[in-house]
Design a protein around this motif. Structure first.
Motif, mmCIF file in Angstrom:
data_model
loop_
_atom_site.group_PDB
_atom_site.id
_atom_site.type_symbol
_atom_site.label_atom_id
_atom_site.label_comp_id
_atom_site.label_asym_id
_atom_site.label_seq_id
_atom_site.Cartn_x
_atom_site.Cartn_y
_atom_site.Cartn_z
ATOM 1 N N GLN A 30 -15.245 5.111 13.761
ATOM 2 C CA GLN A 30 -13.964 4.471 13.496
ATOM 3 C C GLN A 30 -12.845 5.505 13.377
ATOM 4 O O GLN A 30 -11.744 5.317 13.921
ATOM 5 C CB GLN A 30 -14.061 3.648 12.213
ATOM 6 C CG GLN A 30 -12.809 2.854 11.875
ATOM 7 C CD GLN A 30 -12.961 2.127 10.543
ATOM 8 O OE1 GLN A 30 -13.362 2.728 9.546
ATOM 9 N NE2 GLN A 30 -12.637 0.846 10.534
ATOM 10 N N THR A 31 -13.124 6.587 12.688
ATOM 11 C CA THR A 31 -12.124 7.651 12.529
ATOM 12 C C THR A 31 -11.719 8.231 13.870
ATOM 13 O O THR A 31 -10.532 8.475 14.132
ATOM 14 C CB THR A 31 -12.676 8.770 11.625
ATOM 15 O OG1 THR A 31 -12.976 8.230 10.327
ATOM 16 C CG2 THR A 31 -11.663 9.899 11.476
ATOM 17 N N GLN A 32 -12.700 8.441 14.739
ATOM 18 C CA GLN A 32 -12.402 8.974 16.066
ATOM 19 C C GLN A 32 -11.556 7.973 16.861
ATOM 20 O O GLN A 32 -10.590 8.359 17.533
ATOM 21 C CB GLN A 32 -13.702 9.264 16.826
ATOM 22 C CG GLN A 32 -13.482 9.869 18.211
ATOM 23 C CD GLN A 32 -12.819 11.235 18.140
ATOM 24 O OE1 GLN A 32 -13.382 12.182 17.617
ATOM 25 N NE2 GLN A 32 -11.611 11.323 18.655
ATOM 26 N N MET A 33 -11.914 6.699 16.784
ATOM 27 C CA MET A 33 -11.157 5.677 17.504
ATOM 28 C C MET A 33 -9.722 5.603 16.995
ATOM 29 O O MET A 33 -8.775 5.488 17.780
ATOM 30 C CB MET A 33 -11.828 4.311 17.348
ATOM 31 C CG MET A 33 -13.176 4.165 18.053
ATOM 32 S SD MET A 33 -13.095 4.391 19.844
ATOM 33 C CE MET A 33 -11.982 3.066 20.300
ATOM 34 N N ASP A 34 -9.555 5.671 15.684
ATOM 35 C CA ASP A 34 -8.211 5.581 15.104
ATOM 36 C C ASP A 34 -7.330 6.744 15.558
ATOM 37 O O ASP A 34 -6.116 6.585 15.700
ATOM 38 C CB ASP A 34 -8.288 5.561 13.574
ATOM 39 C CG ASP A 34 -8.822 4.240 13.039
ATOM 40 O OD1 ASP A 34 -8.835 3.266 13.807
ATOM 41 O OD2 ASP A 34 -9.236 4.192 11.860
ATOM 42 N N SER A 35 -7.936 7.893 15.778
ATOM 43 C CA SER A 35 -7.156 9.052 16.221
ATOM 44 C C SER A 35 -6.650 8.866 17.647
ATOM 45 O O SER A 35 -5.643 9.451 18.045
ATOM 46 C CB SER A 35 -7.996 10.327 16.135
ATOM 47 O OG SER A 35 -9.037 10.323 17.106
ATOM 48 N N TRP A 36 -7.342 8.031 18.419
ATOM 49 C CA TRP A 36 -6.910 7.754 19.795
ATOM 50 C C TRP A 36 -5.871 6.643 19.858
ATOM 51 O O TRP A 36 -5.017 6.629 20.729
ATOM 52 C CB TRP A 36 -8.093 7.287 20.649
ATOM 53 C CG TRP A 36 -9.155 8.300 20.877
ATOM 54 C CD1 TRP A 36 -9.085 9.642 20.659
ATOM 55 C CD2 TRP A 36 -10.480 8.050 21.363
ATOM 56 N NE1 TRP A 36 -10.272 10.239 20.977
ATOM 57 C CE2 TRP A 36 -11.140 9.287 21.422
ATOM 58 C CE3 TRP A 36 -11.149 6.898 21.758
ATOM 59 C CZ2 TRP A 36 -12.455 9.398 21.856
ATOM 60 C CZ3 TRP A 36 -12.453 7.012 22.200
ATOM 61 C CH2 TRP A 36 -13.108 8.260 22.249
#
Length: 299
Positions: free
Chosen positions: A277-283
Protein backbone atom coordinates in the motif's frame (compact mmCIF):
# COMPACT_ATOMS: atom_id res chain seq x y z
CA UNK A 1 3.52 5.39 -37.55
CA UNK A 2 6.18 3.82 -35.31
CA UNK A 3 6.26 0.21 -34.21
CA UNK A 4 5.44 1.43 -30.69
CA UNK A 5 1.99 2.54 -31.84
CA UNK A 6 1.42 -0.31 -34.26
CA UNK A 7 2.07 -2.85 -31.51
CA UNK A 8 -1.10 -1.92 -29.67
CA UNK A 9 -3.14 -3.21 -32.60
CA UNK A 10 -1.92 -6.72 -31.89
CA UNK A 11 -2.89 -6.70 -28.22
CA UNK A 12 -6.67 -6.80 -28.47
CA UNK A 13 -9.74 -4.99 -29.73
CA UNK A 14 -12.31 -2.44 -28.66
CA UNK A 15 -15.79 -3.15 -27.35
CA UNK A 16 -18.90 -1.00 -27.10
CA UNK A 17 -21.58 -2.24 -24.70
CA UNK A 18 -25.02 -0.65 -24.87
CA UNK A 19 -27.78 -1.55 -22.42
CA UNK A 20 -31.03 0.38 -22.62
CA UNK A 21 -33.81 0.30 -20.04
CA UNK A 22 -37.02 2.30 -19.85
CA UNK A 23 -36.53 4.88 -17.13
CA UNK A 24 -40.03 4.72 -15.63
CA UNK A 25 -39.87 8.44 -14.91
CA UNK A 26 -40.85 11.64 -16.67
CA UNK A 27 -40.15 15.32 -16.12
CA UNK A 28 -43.00 17.38 -14.76
CA UNK A 29 -44.07 20.45 -16.73
CA UNK A 30 -43.09 23.60 -14.87
CA UNK A 31 -46.72 24.73 -14.92
CA UNK A 32 -47.54 21.97 -12.45
CA UNK A 33 -45.03 23.31 -9.95
CA UNK A 34 -46.39 25.82 -7.47
CA UNK A 35 -43.51 28.28 -7.64
CA UNK A 36 -43.33 31.95 -6.62
CA UNK A 37 -43.33 34.41 -9.52
CA UNK A 38 -39.82 35.61 -8.73
CA UNK A 39 -38.33 32.12 -9.28
CA UNK A 40 -36.93 31.31 -12.70
CA UNK A 41 -38.68 28.04 -13.59
CA UNK A 42 -35.84 26.81 -15.79
CA UNK A 43 -33.72 26.39 -12.65
CA UNK A 44 -36.35 24.32 -10.83
CA UNK A 45 -36.97 20.85 -12.24
CA UNK A 46 -38.97 17.94 -10.92
CA UNK A 47 -40.02 14.53 -12.13
CA UNK A 48 -42.58 11.90 -11.27
CA UNK A 49 -42.15 8.16 -11.03
CA UNK A 50 -44.48 6.41 -13.43
CA UNK A 51 -44.18 3.05 -11.67
CA UNK A 52 -42.92 1.63 -8.40
CA UNK A 53 -39.12 1.86 -8.48
CA UNK A 54 -38.66 -1.75 -7.43
CA UNK A 55 -40.54 -2.95 -10.51
CA UNK A 56 -37.47 -2.38 -12.68
CA UNK A 57 -34.90 -3.41 -10.10
CA UNK A 58 -34.34 -6.98 -11.42
CA UNK A 59 -33.56 -5.56 -14.86
CA UNK A 60 -31.33 -2.74 -13.61
CA UNK A 61 -29.49 -5.18 -11.33
CA UNK A 62 -28.45 -7.39 -14.25
CA UNK A 63 -27.37 -4.30 -16.20
CA UNK A 64 -25.20 -3.24 -13.28
CA UNK A 65 -23.73 -6.74 -13.00
CA UNK A 66 -22.87 -6.76 -16.71
CA UNK A 67 -21.22 -3.33 -16.67
CA UNK A 68 -19.28 -4.22 -13.52
CA UNK A 69 -18.09 -7.44 -15.16
CA UNK A 70 -16.89 -5.57 -18.25
CA UNK A 71 -15.25 -2.95 -16.04
CA UNK A 72 -13.17 -5.64 -14.38
CA UNK A 73 -12.27 -7.40 -17.63
CA UNK A 74 -11.31 -4.39 -19.73
CA UNK A 75 -9.30 -1.19 -19.86
CA UNK A 76 -10.64 2.34 -20.40
CA UNK A 77 -10.24 3.89 -23.84
CA UNK A 78 -10.36 7.66 -24.52
CA UNK A 79 -13.53 7.46 -26.61
CA UNK A 80 -16.80 7.64 -24.70
CA UNK A 81 -18.58 4.30 -24.42
CA UNK A 82 -15.58 2.32 -25.68
CA UNK A 83 -13.30 -0.04 -23.75
CA UNK A 84 -10.24 -2.05 -24.71
CA UNK A 85 -10.31 -5.85 -24.37
CA UNK A 86 -7.04 -7.85 -24.32
CA UNK A 87 -7.02 -10.59 -26.94
CA UNK A 88 -6.60 -13.34 -24.35
CA UNK A 89 -10.08 -12.83 -22.90
CA UNK A 90 -12.15 -11.67 -25.90
CA UNK A 91 -13.92 -15.02 -26.27
CA UNK A 92 -14.48 -15.31 -22.52
CA UNK A 93 -16.11 -11.87 -22.46
CA UNK A 94 -18.28 -12.65 -25.46
CA UNK A 95 -19.58 -15.85 -23.81
CA UNK A 96 -20.25 -14.11 -20.49
CA UNK A 97 -22.05 -11.19 -22.12
CA UNK A 98 -24.30 -13.66 -23.94
CA UNK A 99 -25.20 -15.11 -20.55
CA UNK A 100 -25.92 -11.63 -19.19
CA UNK A 101 -28.03 -10.85 -22.26
CA UNK A 102 -30.07 -14.02 -21.81
CA UNK A 103 -30.78 -13.18 -18.17
CA UNK A 104 -31.49 -9.54 -19.09
CA UNK A 105 -34.04 -10.67 -21.71
CA UNK A 106 -35.69 -13.05 -19.23
CA UNK A 107 -36.07 -10.34 -16.61
CA UNK A 108 -37.27 -7.87 -19.22
CA UNK A 109 -39.91 -10.34 -20.42
CA UNK A 110 -41.09 -10.75 -16.82
CA UNK A 111 -41.44 -6.98 -16.49
CA UNK A 112 -43.31 -6.65 -19.79
CA UNK A 113 -45.75 -9.39 -18.79
CA UNK A 114 -46.57 -7.43 -15.63
CA UNK A 115 -46.53 -4.03 -17.29
CA UNK A 116 -50.29 -3.53 -17.55
CA UNK A 117 -50.75 -4.48 -13.91
CA UNK A 118 -47.88 -2.20 -12.87
CA UNK A 119 -49.44 0.64 -14.87
CA UNK A 120 -52.83 0.07 -13.24
CA UNK A 121 -51.22 0.29 -9.83
CA UNK A 122 -49.56 3.55 -10.86
CA UNK A 123 -52.96 4.89 -11.94
CA UNK A 124 -54.18 4.45 -8.36
CA UNK A 125 -51.09 5.98 -6.78
CA UNK A 126 -50.79 8.98 -9.11
CA UNK A 127 -54.47 9.91 -9.18
CA UNK A 128 -55.01 13.08 -11.19
CA UNK A 129 -51.33 13.12 -12.19
CA UNK A 130 -51.70 9.86 -14.09
CA UNK A 131 -51.46 10.32 -17.86
CA UNK A 132 -51.81 7.39 -20.24
CA UNK A 133 -49.59 9.15 -22.76
CA UNK A 134 -46.65 9.00 -20.35
CA UNK A 135 -46.39 5.26 -20.91
CA UNK A 136 -44.86 3.80 -24.09
CA UNK A 137 -47.17 1.86 -26.38
CA UNK A 138 -44.41 -0.57 -27.33
CA UNK A 139 -42.66 -1.04 -24.00
CA UNK A 140 -40.44 -3.83 -25.36
CA UNK A 141 -38.75 -1.30 -27.66
CA UNK A 142 -37.39 0.50 -24.60
CA UNK A 143 -35.10 -2.37 -23.64
CA UNK A 144 -31.98 -3.63 -25.36
CA UNK A 145 -28.70 -5.38 -24.64
CA UNK A 146 -26.07 -5.09 -27.36
CA UNK A 147 -22.32 -5.12 -27.74
CA UNK A 148 -19.91 -4.93 -30.62
CA UNK A 149 -16.23 -5.68 -30.99
CA UNK A 150 -14.10 -3.42 -33.16
CA UNK A 151 -10.87 -4.68 -34.67
CA UNK A 152 -8.09 -2.10 -34.44
CA UNK A 153 -6.25 -1.56 -37.71
CA UNK A 154 -3.37 0.72 -38.52
CA UNK A 155 -4.28 4.18 -39.88
CA UNK A 156 -2.07 3.32 -42.85
CA UNK A 157 -4.37 0.41 -43.69
CA UNK A 158 -7.90 0.38 -45.06
CA UNK A 159 -9.60 1.08 -41.77
CA UNK A 160 -8.95 2.14 -38.19
CA UNK A 161 -11.27 0.73 -35.52
CA UNK A 162 -14.48 1.49 -37.49
CA UNK A 163 -15.17 3.75 -40.48
CA UNK A 164 -16.95 6.20 -38.14
CA UNK A 165 -13.86 6.49 -35.96
CA UNK A 166 -11.29 7.17 -38.70
CA UNK A 167 -9.17 10.09 -37.55
CA UNK A 168 -8.95 13.12 -39.82
CA UNK A 169 -5.26 13.34 -39.05
CA UNK A 170 -2.73 10.71 -38.06
CA UNK A 171 -1.47 12.91 -35.25
CA UNK A 172 -4.88 12.82 -33.57
CA UNK A 173 -4.79 9.05 -33.61
CA UNK A 174 -1.32 8.98 -32.10
CA UNK A 175 -2.57 11.25 -29.29
CA UNK A 176 -5.50 8.91 -28.72
CA UNK A 177 -3.20 5.90 -28.37
CA UNK A 178 -0.94 7.87 -26.03
CA UNK A 179 -3.93 8.75 -23.90
CA UNK A 180 -5.10 5.14 -23.92
CA UNK A 181 -1.72 3.87 -22.72
CA UNK A 182 -1.76 6.27 -19.78
CA UNK A 183 -5.37 5.43 -18.95
CA UNK A 184 -4.67 1.69 -19.11
CA UNK A 185 -1.74 1.98 -16.70
CA UNK A 186 -3.66 4.26 -14.32
CA UNK A 187 -6.72 2.01 -14.42
CA UNK A 188 -4.83 -1.14 -13.43
CA UNK A 189 -2.92 0.66 -10.70
CA UNK A 190 -6.11 2.20 -9.34
CA UNK A 191 -7.97 -1.10 -9.37
CA UNK A 192 -5.13 -2.87 -7.58
CA UNK A 193 -4.77 -0.03 -5.05
CA UNK A 194 -8.48 -0.19 -4.21
CA UNK A 195 -8.23 -3.92 -3.51
CA UNK A 196 -5.16 -3.40 -1.31
CA UNK A 197 -6.77 -0.50 0.56
CA UNK A 198 -9.87 -2.54 1.31
CA UNK A 199 -7.89 -5.55 2.50
CA UNK A 200 -5.68 -3.46 4.80
CA UNK A 201 -8.72 -1.65 6.17
CA UNK A 202 -10.56 -4.90 6.97
CA UNK A 203 -7.48 -6.43 8.60
CA UNK A 204 -7.19 -3.52 11.01
CA UNK A 205 -8.96 -2.84 14.27
CA UNK A 206 -12.16 -0.87 14.75
CA UNK A 207 -12.47 2.32 16.76
CA UNK A 208 -13.30 0.24 19.83
CA UNK A 209 -10.13 -1.82 19.48
CA UNK A 210 -12.00 -4.88 18.30
CA UNK A 211 -11.17 -6.62 15.05
CA UNK A 212 -13.48 -5.87 12.17
CA UNK A 213 -15.75 -8.35 10.46
CA UNK A 214 -13.64 -10.18 7.90
CA UNK A 215 -15.57 -12.03 5.22
CA UNK A 216 -14.18 -14.63 2.83
CA UNK A 217 -14.95 -12.33 -0.10
CA UNK A 218 -12.32 -9.81 1.06
CA UNK A 219 -9.62 -12.27 -0.02
CA UNK A 220 -11.65 -13.89 -2.79
CA UNK A 221 -12.13 -10.52 -4.51
CA UNK A 222 -8.44 -10.58 -5.38
CA UNK A 223 -8.71 -13.78 -7.42
CA UNK A 224 -10.25 -12.32 -10.62
CA UNK A 225 -7.75 -9.46 -10.70
CA UNK A 226 -4.74 -11.73 -10.13
CA UNK A 227 -6.04 -14.14 -12.75
CA UNK A 228 -6.50 -11.49 -15.46
CA UNK A 229 -3.61 -9.19 -14.59
CA UNK A 230 -1.04 -10.53 -17.06
CA UNK A 231 -3.57 -10.25 -19.90
CA UNK A 232 -4.61 -6.74 -18.92
CA UNK A 233 -1.04 -5.53 -18.41
CA UNK A 234 -0.59 -4.81 -22.12
CA UNK A 235 1.82 -1.93 -21.41
CA UNK A 236 4.14 -4.21 -19.44
CA UNK A 237 4.00 -2.12 -16.26
CA UNK A 238 6.95 -3.81 -14.56
CA UNK A 239 6.62 -1.89 -11.29
CA UNK A 240 2.99 -2.89 -10.88
CA UNK A 241 3.76 -6.44 -12.00
CA UNK A 242 6.32 -6.70 -9.23
CA UNK A 243 3.83 -5.59 -6.57
CA UNK A 244 1.11 -7.85 -7.94
CA UNK A 245 3.51 -10.80 -7.77
CA UNK A 246 4.41 -9.82 -4.20
CA UNK A 247 0.73 -9.69 -3.30
CA UNK A 248 0.10 -13.03 -5.02
CA UNK A 249 2.89 -14.64 -3.01
CA UNK A 250 1.55 -13.26 0.27
CA UNK A 251 -2.04 -14.34 -0.40
CA UNK A 252 -1.18 -17.72 -1.88
CA UNK A 253 -2.81 -20.49 0.15
CA UNK A 254 -4.31 -18.07 2.68
CA UNK A 255 -7.50 -19.20 4.34
CA UNK A 256 -9.84 -16.41 5.39
CA UNK A 257 -10.83 -18.36 8.50
CA UNK A 258 -7.18 -18.29 9.66
CA UNK A 259 -7.20 -14.51 9.36
CA UNK A 260 -10.30 -14.38 11.54
CA UNK A 261 -8.93 -16.65 14.28
CA UNK A 262 -5.22 -15.86 14.43
CA UNK A 263 -4.33 -12.29 15.39
CA UNK A 264 -0.61 -12.87 14.79
CA UNK A 265 -1.23 -14.23 11.31
CA UNK A 266 -3.67 -11.41 10.63
CA UNK A 267 -1.16 -8.75 11.70
CA UNK A 268 1.61 -10.31 9.61
CA UNK A 269 -0.53 -10.27 6.47
CA UNK A 270 -1.63 -6.72 7.20
CA UNK A 271 1.99 -5.58 7.57
CA UNK A 272 2.88 -7.16 4.24
CA UNK A 273 -0.09 -5.52 2.54
CA UNK A 274 0.73 -2.16 4.12
CA UNK A 275 4.16 -2.30 2.49
CA UNK A 276 2.46 -2.76 -0.88
CA UNK A 277 0.00 0.00 0.00
CA UNK A 278 2.81 2.41 0.86
CA UNK A 279 4.48 1.77 -2.48
CA UNK A 280 1.19 2.28 -4.33
CA UNK A 281 0.49 5.53 -2.47
CA UNK A 282 3.88 6.88 -3.51
CA UNK A 283 2.89 6.37 -7.16
CA UNK A 284 -0.67 7.57 -6.98
CA UNK A 285 -1.01 10.91 -5.25
CA UNK A 286 -4.07 11.70 -7.37
CA UNK A 287 -5.81 8.48 -8.25
CA UNK A 288 -7.93 8.54 -11.42
CA UNK A 289 -11.57 7.58 -11.12
CA UNK A 290 -13.25 5.34 -13.71
CA UNK A 291 -16.83 6.30 -14.41
CA UNK A 292 -18.22 3.11 -16.02
CA UNK A 293 -19.47 1.65 -12.78
CA UNK A 294 -19.08 1.45 -9.02
CA UNK A 295 -16.94 -1.21 -7.41
CA UNK A 296 -18.87 -3.11 -4.83
CA UNK A 297 -16.94 -3.76 -1.65
CA UNK A 298 -17.85 -6.18 1.08
CA UNK A 299 -18.17 -4.47 4.41
Amino acid sequence: MTEEYKSIFNEGCLIALSISIWGGRIKLPSKLLDLPEDVDRKFIKASKDLIEKDSLKPVTDIRNDATTYLYNKSLPFPIRGINFVPKGIIQEIDIRLKEFRSEFNNRTDDFIRQFEEIRDQAREHLGKYFDEDDYPQNIEMKFGFFWRFFIMDSPNGKSMITPEMIAEEQEKFVQTIDSFRHMAVDSLRTRFAELIDHLVERLGEGVDGKKKVFRDSVVENFAPFLEDFEKLNINNDEELSRLVSQCRDVLSGINASDLRTSKGFRDAIRNSMEQVQTQMDSWMIDRPVRSITKIKKEE
